[in-house]
Design a protein around this motif. Structure first.
Motif, mmCIF file in Angstrom:
data_model
loop_
_atom_site.group_PDB
_atom_site.id
_atom_site.type_symbol
_atom_site.label_atom_id
_atom_site.label_comp_id
_atom_site.label_asym_id
_atom_site.label_seq_id
_atom_site.Cartn_x
_atom_site.Cartn_y
_atom_site.Cartn_z
ATOM 1 N N PHE A 9 0.833 -1.205 0.000
ATOM 2 C CA PHE A 9 0.000 0.000 0.000
ATOM 3 C C PHE A 9 0.869 1.256 0.000
ATOM 4 O O PHE A 9 0.617 2.209 -0.755
ATOM 5 C CB PHE A 9 -0.919 0.016 1.223
ATOM 6 N N HIS A 10 1.892 1.279 0.841
ATOM 7 C CA HIS A 10 2.755 2.462 0.935
ATOM 8 C C HIS A 10 3.440 2.738 -0.407
ATOM 9 O O HIS A 10 3.541 3.896 -0.829
ATOM 10 C CB HIS A 10 3.810 2.263 2.033
ATOM 11 N N ALA A 13 0.814 4.191 -2.789
ATOM 12 C CA ALA A 13 0.470 5.561 -2.426
ATOM 13 C C ALA A 13 1.599 6.509 -2.777
ATOM 14 O O ALA A 13 1.371 7.634 -3.233
ATOM 15 C CB ALA A 13 0.150 5.637 -0.929
ATOM 16 N N ASP A 14 2.814 6.067 -2.578
ATOM 17 C CA ASP A 14 3.980 6.908 -2.869
ATOM 18 C C ASP A 14 4.151 7.111 -4.367
ATOM 19 O O ASP A 14 4.492 8.204 -4.821
ATOM 20 C CB ASP A 14 5.226 6.262 -2.279
ATOM 21 N N LEU A 57 -5.353 9.134 -3.097
ATOM 22 C CA LEU A 57 -5.737 8.637 -1.785
ATOM 23 C C LEU A 57 -7.060 9.228 -1.317
ATOM 24 O O LEU A 57 -7.326 10.420 -1.493
ATOM 25 C CB LEU A 57 -4.655 8.983 -0.756
ATOM 26 N N GLY A 61 -7.332 6.649 3.151
ATOM 27 C CA GLY A 61 -6.015 6.314 2.606
ATOM 28 C C GLY A 61 -4.941 7.264 3.104
ATOM 29 O O GLY A 61 -3.809 6.854 3.391
ATOM 30 N N GLU A 62 -5.291 8.556 3.210
ATOM 31 C CA GLU A 62 -4.336 9.544 3.728
ATOM 32 C C GLU A 62 -3.929 9.205 5.162
ATOM 33 O O GLU A 62 -2.749 9.294 5.523
ATOM 34 C CB GLU A 62 -4.952 10.951 3.684
ATOM 35 N N PHE A 65 -1.612 6.257 5.037
ATOM 36 C CA PHE A 65 -0.315 6.628 4.449
ATOM 37 C C PHE A 65 0.539 7.387 5.460
ATOM 38 O O PHE A 65 1.751 7.195 5.528
ATOM 39 C CB PHE A 65 -0.524 7.460 3.191
ATOM 40 N N ASP A 66 -0.087 8.245 6.266
ATOM 41 C CA ASP A 66 0.654 8.941 7.323
ATOM 42 C C ASP A 66 1.269 7.934 8.287
ATOM 43 O O ASP A 66 2.416 8.072 8.718
ATOM 44 C CB ASP A 66 -0.271 9.894 8.094
ATOM 45 N N THR A 68 1.948 4.645 7.694
ATOM 46 C CA THR A 68 3.004 3.832 7.072
ATOM 47 C C THR A 68 4.259 4.672 6.824
ATOM 48 O O THR A 68 5.375 4.151 6.905
ATOM 49 C CB THR A 68 2.524 3.215 5.747
ATOM 50 N N SER A 69 4.087 5.965 6.547
ATOM 51 C CA SER A 69 5.257 6.832 6.358
ATOM 52 C C SER A 69 6.063 6.925 7.639
ATOM 53 O O SER A 69 7.304 6.882 7.618
ATOM 54 C CB SER A 69 4.807 8.234 5.920
#
Length: 301
Positions: A9-10, A13-14, A57, A61-62, A65-66, A68-69
């Protein structure tokens, strides 16, 4: 949640694309797509809006993503500390510096560092934005003011002053100004006062502008100003450290200069024992010491 799915997923998204993420992960597009669908089903949430232009996203999703970041940054930190526990200096070192100092002072001196540590991989990020070192946007920074972020080790390297320089050919054709008011008869090359730069440079430029400059060339970084001076276009406002690498330039109006601009090196407290950081810190320090000695010898001579 399954870490493999989060990792995929990361990457998606990236990259903003299943195809590009698959290339990075060495997986087929269909395999990446299956993992994303499985993650969405397990969360009972839609993580991406699908568009012809790519993936965007969703709000959910946002949020993911935060998270996983943050996980990726912590893993990068752990990897760096594990690598730094070894005796050898190798691996990636992410260095951030301002565009001017990084391109005109630091980059030309990097061969010395590479000659000592040929396996070091340097990612040099030149930009005016102050990167967040504690959040591992970079490993080490060189900045034109003391960093204000917490949990940083910082060291003052040197002081820089903005001065006026021109080429011999330009001065031969246009004459050499004797006093500040003579600037009105010359072309001034400088950064635009509204562009991001040290405040001392802005103050000097503003002072020069009060003399009704006849002709003007503004550039958004010092590299462009330097090229203008070397191309015999006019008198440039440049940092004094450039004179060592470009001795053909002539200082104009030697009584005119900006206030001193401090140059700092900084890195996160958690990288205190990093051998890569130590190697880079010692390299920069030795270069600064040699630079200061040459300047002292020149002034004495």
């Amino acid at each position: 949640m399954d870490w493999d799915k989060l990792r995929i997923f990361h990457a998606v998204a990236d990259a903003g694309s299943l195809t590009h993420a698959g290339e990075t992960l060495h997986l087929s597009q269909s395999a990446v797509s299956r993992q994303i669908r499985a993650l969405e089903e397990s969360l009972n949430a839609t993580l991406f809006h699908r568009h012809a232009r790519g993936l965007i996203l969703t709000e959910q999703g946002e949020l993911l993503f935060d998270a996983t970041s943050a996980m990726v940054r912590r893993l990068d930190t752990a990897e760096a500390r594990i690598r730094d526990s070894k005796e050898e200096v190798f691996g990636e070192l992410r260095v951030t510096a301002t565009t001017g100092f990084g391109s005109l002072w630091l980059a030309p001196r990097l061969p010395t560092l590479y000659s000592s540590y040929p396996d070091l991989k340097i990612d040099l990020m030149l930009e005016e934005r102050v990167l967040d070192l504690p959040m591992r946007e970079a490993d080490v920074a060189i900045r034109m003011k003391e960093p204000s972020q917490a949990d940083l080790i910082r060291r003052r390297l040197m002081g820089v002053r903005m001065r006026l320089y021109a080429s011999p050919k330009y001065l031969e054709s246009a004459g050499t100004p004797k006093r500040m008011s003579d600037i009105s008869m010359h072309r001034l090359i400088c950064q635009n006062p509204t562009s991001h730069q040290v405040s001392a440079g802005v103050s000097l430029i503003s002072q020069l502008m009060t003399h009704d400059v006849r002709s003007l060339l503004t550039v958004n970084n010092y590299f462009g100003v330097l090229q203008g001076v070397l191309s015999n276009l006019g008198i440039g406002v440049l940092p004094d450290y450039l004179l060592e690498d470009f001795p053909e330039m002539v200082r104009v109006l030697p009584d005119i200069e900006s206030n001193e601009v401090p140059v700092f090196l900084a890195y996160p407290e958690e990288l205190r024992n990093s051998k890569r950081i130590a190697a880079f810190r010692d390299f920069v320090t030795e270069e600064i010491i040699a630079y200061r000695k040459r300047r002292t010898d020149e002034d004495a001579g």
